[in-house]
Design an enzyme around this catalytic site. Structure first.
Site, PDB file in Angstrom:
ATOM      1  N   ASN A  10      -6.490  -2.714   2.050  1.00 33.42           N
ATOM      2  CA  ASN A  10      -6.477  -4.174   2.069  1.00 33.42           C
ATOM      3  C   ASN A  10      -7.906  -4.691   2.098  1.00 33.42           C
ATOM      4  OD1 ASN A  10      -3.690  -4.336   2.151  1.00 33.42           O
ATOM      5  ND2 ASN A  10      -3.588  -4.592   4.358  1.00 33.42           N
ATOM      6  N   ARG A  52       0.825  -1.214   0.000  1.00 32.23           N
ATOM      7  CA  ARG A  52       0.000   0.000   0.000  1.00 32.23           C
ATOM      8  C   ARG A  52       0.857   1.262   0.000  1.00 32.23           C
ATOM      9  NH1 ARG A  52      -3.645  -0.509   4.965  1.00 32.23           N
ATOM     10  NH2 ARG A  52      -1.777  -1.548   5.688  1.00 32.23           N
TER      11      ARG A  52
END
Length: 107
Positions: free
Chosen positions: A52, A34
């Site tokens: 996520n 990320r």
């Protein structure tokens, strides 16, 4: 007329912009993926989000034209943390997405 009605009538309509959702699978959770996405998006001045998913995938939302999104997706595999690996990316256009002003990592 209530106070809220007064503000509703005076508020500007929401500006909608072109947006794309990318579902990424592979080794993409717990490996800095990320943050790699956020770093590249910031470098390319693309607003959006990354988060996520419970199934082990990651969802990226990008607000940019298709050409810029294609460039981002082409560059992404070359800008990952060393432990991340992409095995698949599914891209779809989103409708009626309000304008974002920055890129955020969601938790």
């Amino acid at each position: 007329m209530s106070l809220f009605d007064k503000f509703r009538k005076n508020s500007e309509p929401t500006e909608y912009v072109e947006a794309w959702k990318v579902i990424v699978s592979g080794t993409v959770q717990g490996v800095g993926f990320r943050y790699s996405v956020a770093t590249l998006a910031d470098a390319m001045s693309i607003p959006g989000t990354v988060k996520n998913n419970p199934d082990g995938t990651v969802t990226i939302v990008l607000q940019a034209n298709k050409g810029k999104v294609d460039e981002f997706l082409k560059d992404l595999p070359h800008n990952l943390s060393p432990f991340a690996k992409i095995t698949n990316m599914k891209v779809e256009k989103l409708e009626n997405v309000g304008k974002l002003h920055s890129f955020r990592v969601l938790y």
